[in-house]
Design a protein around this motif. Structure first.
Motif, PDB file in Angstrom:
ATOM      1  N   GLU A 129       0.841  -1.195   0.000  1.00 54.73           N
ATOM      2  CA  GLU A 129       0.000   0.000   0.000  1.00 54.73           C
ATOM      3  C   GLU A 129       0.872   1.239   0.000  1.00 54.73           C
ATOM      4  OE1 GLU A 129      -3.860  -0.283   2.259  1.00 54.73           O
ATOM      5  OE2 GLU A 129      -2.500  -1.295   3.606  1.00 54.73           O
ATOM      6  N   ARG A 154      -9.975  10.413  -1.093  1.00 57.56           N
ATOM      7  CA  ARG A 154     -10.741   9.633  -0.125  1.00 57.56           C
ATOM      8  C   ARG A 154     -10.519  10.187   1.279  1.00 57.56           C
ATOM      9  NH1 ARG A 154      -7.536   5.994   2.535  1.00 57.56           N
ATOM     10  NH2 ARG A 154      -9.236   4.793   3.426  1.00 57.56           N
ATOM     11  N   SER A 166      -9.591   9.462   5.148  1.00 50.89           N
ATOM     12  CA  SER A 166      -8.884   8.460   5.944  1.00 50.89           C
ATOM     13  C   SER A 166      -9.838   7.762   6.900  1.00 50.89           C
ATOM     14  CB  SER A 166      -7.783   9.152   6.741  1.00 50.89           C
ATOM     15  OG  SER A 166      -7.370   8.347   7.819  1.00 50.89           O
ATOM     16  N   THR A 213      -8.448   6.236   9.614  1.00 47.38           N
ATOM     17  CA  THR A 213      -7.619   5.974  10.794  1.00 47.38           C
ATOM     18  C   THR A 213      -7.416   7.190  11.692  1.00 47.38           C
ATOM     19  OG1 THR A 213      -5.625   6.437   9.502  1.00 47.38           O
ATOM     20  CG2 THR A 213      -6.282   4.130   9.696  1.00 47.38           C
ATOM     21  N   ARG A 262      -7.435  12.754   1.947  1.00 47.97           N
ATOM     22  CA  ARG A 262      -6.219  12.314   1.256  1.00 47.97           C
ATOM     23  C   ARG A 262      -6.414  12.521  -0.242  1.00 47.97           C
ATOM     24  NH1 ARG A 262      -3.612  10.149   5.473  1.00 47.97           N
ATOM     25  NH2 ARG A 262      -4.387   8.356   6.632  1.00 47.97           N
TER      26      ARG A 262
HETATM   27  C1  G16 Z   1      -3.928   1.185   8.294  1.00 52.41           C
HETATM   28  C2  G16 Z   1      -4.358   0.064   7.416  1.00 52.41           C
HETATM   29  C3  G16 Z   1      -3.784   0.238   6.038  1.00 52.41           C
HETATM   30  C4  G16 Z   1      -4.150   1.606   5.487  1.00 52.41           C
HETATM   31  C5  G16 Z   1      -3.698   2.667   6.443  1.00 52.41           C
HETATM   32  C6  G16 Z   1      -4.156   4.049   6.035  1.00 52.41           C
HETATM   33  O1  G16 Z   1      -2.560   1.109   8.505  1.00 52.41           O
HETATM   34  O2  G16 Z   1      -3.946  -1.179   7.933  1.00 52.41           O
HETATM   35  O3  G16 Z   1      -4.305  -0.772   5.239  1.00 52.41           O
HETATM   36  O4  G16 Z   1      -3.557   1.799   4.242  1.00 52.41           O
HETATM   37  O5  G16 Z   1      -4.233   2.428   7.719  1.00 52.41           O
HETATM   38  O6  G16 Z   1      -5.541   4.078   6.061  1.00 52.41           O
HETATM   39  P1  G16 Z   1      -6.351   5.419   5.899  1.00 52.41           P
HETATM   40  O7  G16 Z   1      -5.911   5.990   4.577  1.00 52.41           O
HETATM   41  O8  G16 Z   1      -7.775   4.995   5.933  1.00 52.41           O
HETATM   42  O9  G16 Z   1      -5.951   6.336   7.022  1.00 52.41           O
HETATM   43  P2  G16 Z   1      -1.955   1.247   9.953  1.00 52.41           P
HETATM   44  O10 G16 Z   1      -0.476   1.127   9.761  1.00 52.41           O
HETATM   45  O11 G16 Z   1      -2.389   2.615  10.420  1.00 52.41           O
HETATM   46  O12 G16 Z   1      -2.574   0.150  10.744  1.00 52.41           O
END
Ligand code: G16
Length: 543
Positions: free
Chosen positions: A363, A484, A486, A488, A496
């Motif tokens: 990724e 998109r 995020s 997280t 993003r």
């Molecule tokens: C997590 C997910 C990944 C993803 C990343 C970013 O990583 O396991 O698959 O690419 O978050 O996600 P987003 O773009 O939704 O913030 P990690 O390392 O934070 O566990």
């Protein structure tokens, strides 16, 4: 010891995101917040009784407290055995390995990944299933549904266990085994890679730095790089995991590893530098005078994996998340193997890996991994790079430059607008979606648009469909902008914007990335109105 059933009331915000439930520590510290989520998880695992669960985390603040709660709740919920990393430590990939090796029902991994830690930082709880991989949406949806109606949780009254003592203890009749969190993982790495060749490279003067960022990979990197492979003492920086990561931000990118980047751009730089994040699943790779983007790293690792013993007979296929650049696609094409484009989130690779359809996944968010576990794996990526460097006897820069001359270069960058107002971010995405049909017919500022959609994924293994995974706008020359939100972040929304432009093998490969993408940055703002809607002059982070 008595089992107690404690009445509780539901929280409405326990929906797991891209990778588990992530919130501020103070949010998790609300009475019953942790207990509600763990009970909702246990209630969603129908075969829990008598089974083995693994638990550990990245050592961040609140790690130990949640481990003690989870153990007491596991005993009350009929779990047969808990396997715990000594000191409460497991990197995410090491936990995945132990779940698989010990045939556990699953594991609870405590981490907010690359997010800051400490009393005012972030915390997270995620569940991994018996294949060692992040729980599928079927499980996380069930946990969320349960969390909305939960009215009680079960817990035994028992003293804390001693997390530092290797061996077996008992909590209300449930066995708790404390194991070395590094040993099994280090043994697995030794099976996969040519440790002799890497050790010989170090012995002949190869120099590197590995920044563990005071997060979980310190003990793993020390044991493997310095103790087994003979890298010079001091190769591993910030090797001791600290609850607040030494007040740092354990995100291995060019913002938080700027000193390392600056060092690597100097003529007297070491040969190789790398870093990993809070829970050890992300990686940063920099050679002397050459930063390797995560998307390029995926392509390079896939193209050269056969040089490592574990992959010497070739790889079955490659998978990448949709926003990741298409550099790996060209490698798959040349190798004549399958290529998959999945939504963001490592959980979407699990079925493909289990079915043997892919061997290597990656990724743009600094994650690469293989079928050795079911998580991305920072130390693994570093070791595969080292194995390739030892086999090819070339510098990172030479290998990257040759790769571009063979496959062409995907100039690539991600612009993040962090902690923006959620309402404004959702409106931006909704307006973009509404514009998609018109973009296809009228183009954007004179540029022909050949792709305009909201990415959806049909899992070829289990037939599940996932919608709304990011707005893609593709142009006739192969350039692409992806938007998109995020999944997280813990405060507000993070927008993003992923930018990509393909330069063929015969083209110019040494342009500055941001210069090469400048026209796409302008188009992105024109179509989405990011600056006007967020009030920001520019992105918070550029990777
Ligand atoms: C997590 C997910 C990944 C993803 C990343 C970013 O990583 O396991 O698959 O690419 O978050 O996600 P987003 O773009 O939704 O913030 P990690 O390392 O934070 O566990």
């Amino acid at each position: 010891m008595t089992t107690k059933t404690i009445s509780t009331t539901p929280f409405d915000d326990q929906k797991p995101g891209t990778s588990g439930l992530r919130k501020r520590v103070t949010h998790f510290q609300q009475p019953n917040y942790v207990e509600n989520f763990i009970q909702s998880l246990f209630d969603s695992l129908p075969d829990l009784a008598g089974q083995t669960l693994v638990i550990g985390g990245d050592g961040r603040y609140f790690n130990d407290t949640v481990i003690q709660i989870a153990i007491r709740m596991a005993a009350a919920n009929g779990v047969g055995k808990m396997i715990v990393g000594q000191g409460g430590i497991f990197s995410t990939p090491a936990a995945s390995n132990v779940i698989r090796k010990r045939k556990a029902l699953g594991g609870i991994v405590l981490s907010a990944s690359h997010n800051p830690g400490g009393p005012d930082g972030d915390f997270g709880i995620k569940y991994n299933a018996s294949n060692g991989g992040p729980a599928s949406e079927k499980i996380t949806d069930a946990v969320y549904a349960r969390s909305k109606v939960i009215d009680a949780y079960r817990i035994v009254e028992a003293p804390d266990i001693d997390l530092s003592a290797l061996g077996t203890q008992s909590v209300a009749g449930m066995e708790v085994e404390i194991i070395d969190p590094v040993a099994d993982y280090a043994a697995l790495m030794e099976e996969l890679f040519d440790f002799d060749a890497i050790a010989e490279m170090f012995a002949s003067g190869f120099s590197m730095q590995f920044d563990a960022m005071h997060a979980v990979t310190g003990p793993y990197a020390k044991a493997i790089l310095e103790n087994r492979l003979g890298a010079a003492e001091g190769t591993v920086l910030n090797a001791v995991p600290l609850p607040d990561f030494g007040e740092g931000h354990p995100d291995p990118n060019l913002v938080y590893c700027k000193d390392m980047y600056d060092l690597m751009m100097r003529a007297d730089a070491p040969d190789f530098a790398a870093a990993s994040d809070g829970d050890g699943d992300r990686n940063l790779i920099i050679g002397r005078n050459r930063f390797v983007t995560p998307s390029d790293s995926l392509a390079l690792l896939a193209a050269n994996a056969h040089l490592a013993p574990a992959y010497s007979s070739g790889i079955a296929g490659i998978a990448r998340s949709m926003p990741t650049s298409a550099a790996a696609d060209r490698v798959a094409e040349k190798l004549g193997i399958e290529m998959f484009e999945t939504p963001t989130g490592w959980k979407f690779f699990g079925n493909l890996l289990d079915a043997g359809r892919v061997t290597i996944c990656g990724e743009e968010s600094a994650g690469t991994g293989s079928n050795h576990v079911r998580e991305k794996d920072g130390v693994w990526a570093v070791l595969l790079w080292l194995n390739i460097l030892a086999a090819r006897k070339q510098s990172v820069d030479e290998i990257v430059t040759e790769h571009w001359a063979t496959y062409g270069r995907n100039y690539y960058s991600r612009h993040d607008y962090e902690e923006v107002d959620s309402g404004a971010a959702n409106e931006l995405m909704a307006d973009l979606r509404a514009k998609l049909p018109e973009l296809l017919t009228s183009g954007l500022l004179g540029r022909e648009v050949v792709l305009a959609d909201d990415f959806a994924y049909l899992d070829p293994v289990d037939g599940s469909q996932t919608e709304g995974q990011g707005v893609r706008i593709g142009f006739a020359d192969g350039s692409r902008i992806v938007f998109r939100l995020s999944g997280t972040g813990t405060v507000g929304a993070t927008i993003r914007v992923y930018l990509e432009r393909y330069e063929p093998a015969s083209g110019v490969h040494d342009r500055d990335t941001q210069d090469a993408l400048a026209d796409l940055v302008g188009l992105a703002d024109a179509v989405a109105g990011i600056k006007a809607r967020t009030g920001r002059d520019g992105p918070t982070v550029i990777t």
